[in-house]
Enzyme design. Structure first.
Site, PDB file in Angstrom:
ATOM      1  N   ALA A  40      44.120  34.410  36.109  1.00 47.35           N
ATOM      2  CA  ALA A  40      44.884  35.066  35.042  1.00 47.35           C
ATOM      3  C   ALA A  40      46.344  35.299  35.449  1.00 47.35           C
ATOM      4  CB  ALA A  40      44.219  36.388  34.669  1.00 47.35           C
ATOM      5  N   ASP A  50      41.120  42.063  30.263  1.00 43.52           N
ATOM      6  CA  ASP A  50      39.846  42.716  30.597  1.00 43.52           C
ATOM      7  C   ASP A  50      39.344  42.258  31.969  1.00 43.52           C
ATOM      8  OD1 ASP A  50      37.494  44.167  30.392  1.00 43.52           O
ATOM      9  OD2 ASP A  50      36.486  42.694  29.121  1.00 43.52           O
ATOM     10  N   CYS A  94      37.820  48.715  34.176  1.00 42.81           N
ATOM     11  CA  CYS A  94      36.433  49.171  34.335  1.00 42.81           C
ATOM     12  C   CYS A  94      36.218  49.754  35.723  1.00 42.81           C
ATOM     13  CB  CYS A  94      35.446  48.064  34.005  1.00 42.81           C
ATOM     14  SG  CYS A  94      35.672  46.585  34.986  1.00 42.81           S
ATOM     15  N   ASP A 143      39.787  32.082  31.942  1.00 47.48           N
ATOM     16  CA  ASP A 143      38.862  32.632  32.939  1.00 47.48           C
ATOM     17  C   ASP A 143      38.893  31.713  34.157  1.00 47.48           C
ATOM     18  OD1 ASP A 143      36.327  34.829  32.639  1.00 47.48           O
ATOM     19  OD2 ASP A 143      36.183  33.398  34.301  1.00 47.48           O
TER      20      ASP A 143
HETATM   21  N1  SAH Z   1      36.155  40.105  28.311  1.00 49.65           N
HETATM   22  C1  SAH Z   1      34.817  39.671  28.667  1.00 49.65           C
HETATM   23  C2  SAH Z   1      34.340  40.253  29.974  1.00 49.65           C
HETATM   24  C3  SAH Z   1      35.217  39.983  31.163  1.00 49.65           C
HETATM   25  S1  SAH Z   1      34.414  40.111  32.675  1.00 49.65           S
HETATM   26  C4  SAH Z   1      33.872  39.976  27.516  1.00 49.65           C
HETATM   27  O1  SAH Z   1      34.235  40.674  26.549  1.00 49.65           O
HETATM   28  O2  SAH Z   1      32.724  39.544  27.564  1.00 49.65           O
HETATM   29  C5  SAH Z   1      35.559  39.546  33.832  1.00 49.65           C
HETATM   30  C6  SAH Z   1      35.758  38.056  33.874  1.00 49.65           C
HETATM   31  O3  SAH Z   1      36.887  37.819  34.722  1.00 49.65           O
HETATM   32  C7  SAH Z   1      34.640  37.207  34.455  1.00 49.65           C
HETATM   33  O4  SAH Z   1      34.237  36.257  33.522  1.00 49.65           O
HETATM   34  C8  SAH Z   1      35.255  36.510  35.689  1.00 49.65           C
HETATM   35  O5  SAH Z   1      34.847  35.153  35.821  1.00 49.65           O
HETATM   36  C9  SAH Z   1      36.718  36.568  35.351  1.00 49.65           C
HETATM   37  N2  SAH Z   1      37.649  36.534  36.493  1.00 49.65           N
HETATM   38  C10 SAH Z   1      37.515  37.142  37.706  1.00 49.65           C
HETATM   39  N3  SAH Z   1      38.633  36.948  38.432  1.00 49.65           N
HETATM   40  C11 SAH Z   1      39.494  36.245  37.655  1.00 49.65           C
HETATM   41  C12 SAH Z   1      40.836  35.785  37.838  1.00 49.65           C
HETATM   42  N4  SAH Z   1      41.496  36.014  38.978  1.00 49.65           N
HETATM   43  N5  SAH Z   1      41.435  35.116  36.821  1.00 49.65           N
HETATM   44  C13 SAH Z   1      40.770  34.895  35.658  1.00 49.65           C
HETATM   45  N6  SAH Z   1      39.515  35.309  35.444  1.00 49.65           N
HETATM   46  C14 SAH Z   1      38.884  35.988  36.421  1.00 49.65           C
END
Ligand code: SAH
Length: 391
Positions: free
Chosen positions: A277, A295, A335, A250
């Site tokens: 990511a 996700d 989403c 994350d």
């Molecule tokens: N899979 C999680 C929910 C994900 S929500 C669950 O089941 O609870 C999306 C997440 O993506 C957030 O925590 C946010 O901090 C993260 N995020 C946003 N942009 C990102 C990026 N470029 N690389 C990695 N993480 C990222």
């Protein structure tokens, strides 16, 4: 009873007769009476037939959102009955249970309370308000929740984006009961600490509960990569399901810290990495993971973002597939409400093509069962999850 009346244009009533809850501005023939923003109005078809009552807001693209199909007062008793009905529906779906005490009690249109989300977090409730009609009646709603649930704390989240659009006061606070910042909950037997007022959404992503359980069931012996892990939901499920190794990625330092704290609390091992990511995947060892969860946050906020979103999802899935070992499982999520299920499936196909890998879809999922919706209300269908076998 709504005194003012909104009359639909000829030919615009059909979806509403069949359970669709929204009236778009261009579907309105005329407004009789002088309703104030937030008032309850009566909705009629072009021939004057009563359809229902709903919250009115002239400044919205959706000036009427139905909350009842009956000619009944929308008062404290109405909200109490709606919340009791929502509770009965969740009980029928097995929520709460001994293993899970975090769930969605009220899902806005799905519970005939447009603009109201209530998530139960153990002995607390988190209320998210996105319409003026609900905001104006927040006290009746808090009363009803206290009476129905006996919650120790009721948190209120009124996001600025919606508050500005609809014209009510934004803000997040403890609305009723004990002041606190953290609540402890159980999801499928996993212990989680949630901060409703400083987390994302109402504190966690309850909609993915059933898919997290599914991932847990597919994790035995696997090297797992959980991208966009937030507080580690999928990682914890995988670790408890017997994964060989779990890596959670994350970009938020806070999310990484939460994931590590959750791993310790539940006595499992998770490697948590603070990274973007895409960057992580670009340097990941090819074909090194057996189960990958992707996700990401919403890529398409509006229609104009669609093309960029499509490219983003495609590249992301392509990179993830390059990191997938033969025989791996890819759990790919979107989403974005604007990207429908069919488009998303084509995007994943294009990502596979780009990666030079073959995949087979074996499951198509959506949000967990507590996220009820009226049939045909596609505006409420945002989350798509594809489970693919990687050849
Ligand atoms: N899979 C999680 C929910 C994900 S929500 C669950 O089941 O609870 C999306 C997440 O993506 C957030 O925590 C946010 O901090 C993260 N995020 C946003 N942009 C990102 C990026 N470029 N690389 C990695 N993480 C990222």
């Amino acid at each position: 009873m709504g005194t003012a009346k909104v009359v639909l244009r000829q030919g615009r009533a059909r979806p509403l007769w069949f359970g669709h809850p929204w009236v778009y501005a261009n579907g309105v023939a005329r407004v009789e009476g002088d309703p104030a923003p937030g008032d309850v109005v009566t909705l009629c078809d072009h021939d004057g037939r009563f359809i229902g009552q709903g919250f009115y807001n002239a400044r919205s693209q959706i000036p009427v959102r139905l909350c009842t199909r009956a000619d009944e007062p929308v008062d404290a008793g109405f909200f109490r009955a709606r919340i009791a009905r929502a509770r009965a529906a969740r009980a029928r779906l097995g929520l709460p249970s001994e293993r899970t005490n975090v769930y969605r009690l009220v899902n806005s249109e799905g519970d005939d309370l447009p603009g109201l989300v209530v998530d139960v977090y153990g002995d607390a409730a988190v209320v998210q308000i996105t319409t003026l009609g609900i905001s104006a009646r927040r006290n009746e709603i808090f009363d009803a929740l206290e009476a129905e649930l006996g919650s120790k704390t009721i948190f209120e989240i009124s996001p600025a984006s919606y508050a500005e659009l609809e014209g009510f006061a934004a803000g997040s606070r403890v609305a009723r009961g004990e002041q606190r910042t953290t609540v402890s909950v159980l999801e499928d037997g996993i212990a989680l600490e949630v901060e409703p007022l400083s987390g994302q959404k109402t504190g966690m992503f309850i909609d993915q509960r059933e898919t997290r359980a599914r991932v847990g069931a597919l994790a035995r012996g696997a090297r797992v990569l959980d991208l966009y892990a937030y507080a580690g939901g999928f990682s914890l499920a995988a670790a408890r399901g017997g994964a060989k190794a779990v890596t959670a990625v994350d970009s938020s330092a806070r999310a990484v810290a939460r994931t590590l704290a959750h791993a310790a609390k539940n006595d499992v091992k998770i490697e948590a990495v603070e990274a973007d990511a895409f960057r992580f995947l670009e340097t990941a060892t090819p074909r090194s993971f057996d189960l990958l969860v992707v996700d990401p946050p919403k890529f398409a906020r509006a229609r104009k973002d669609l093309e960029a979103a499509r490219k983003g999802y495609e590249r992301l899935n392509s990179l993830a597939l390059q990191a997938a070992a033969p025989g791996a499982i890819l759990v790919s999520c979107s989403c974005s409400q604007n990207v429908d299920a069919e488009s998303f499936e084509r995007i994943v196909a294009a990502g596979a093509k780009q990666a030079g890998r073959e995949v087979r879809v074996f499951e198509r999922r959506g949000p967990a069962a507590d996220h009820l919706l009226p049939p045909g209300f596609t505006e409420g269908q945002y989350l798509k999850v594809l489970l693919c076998y990687v050849v």
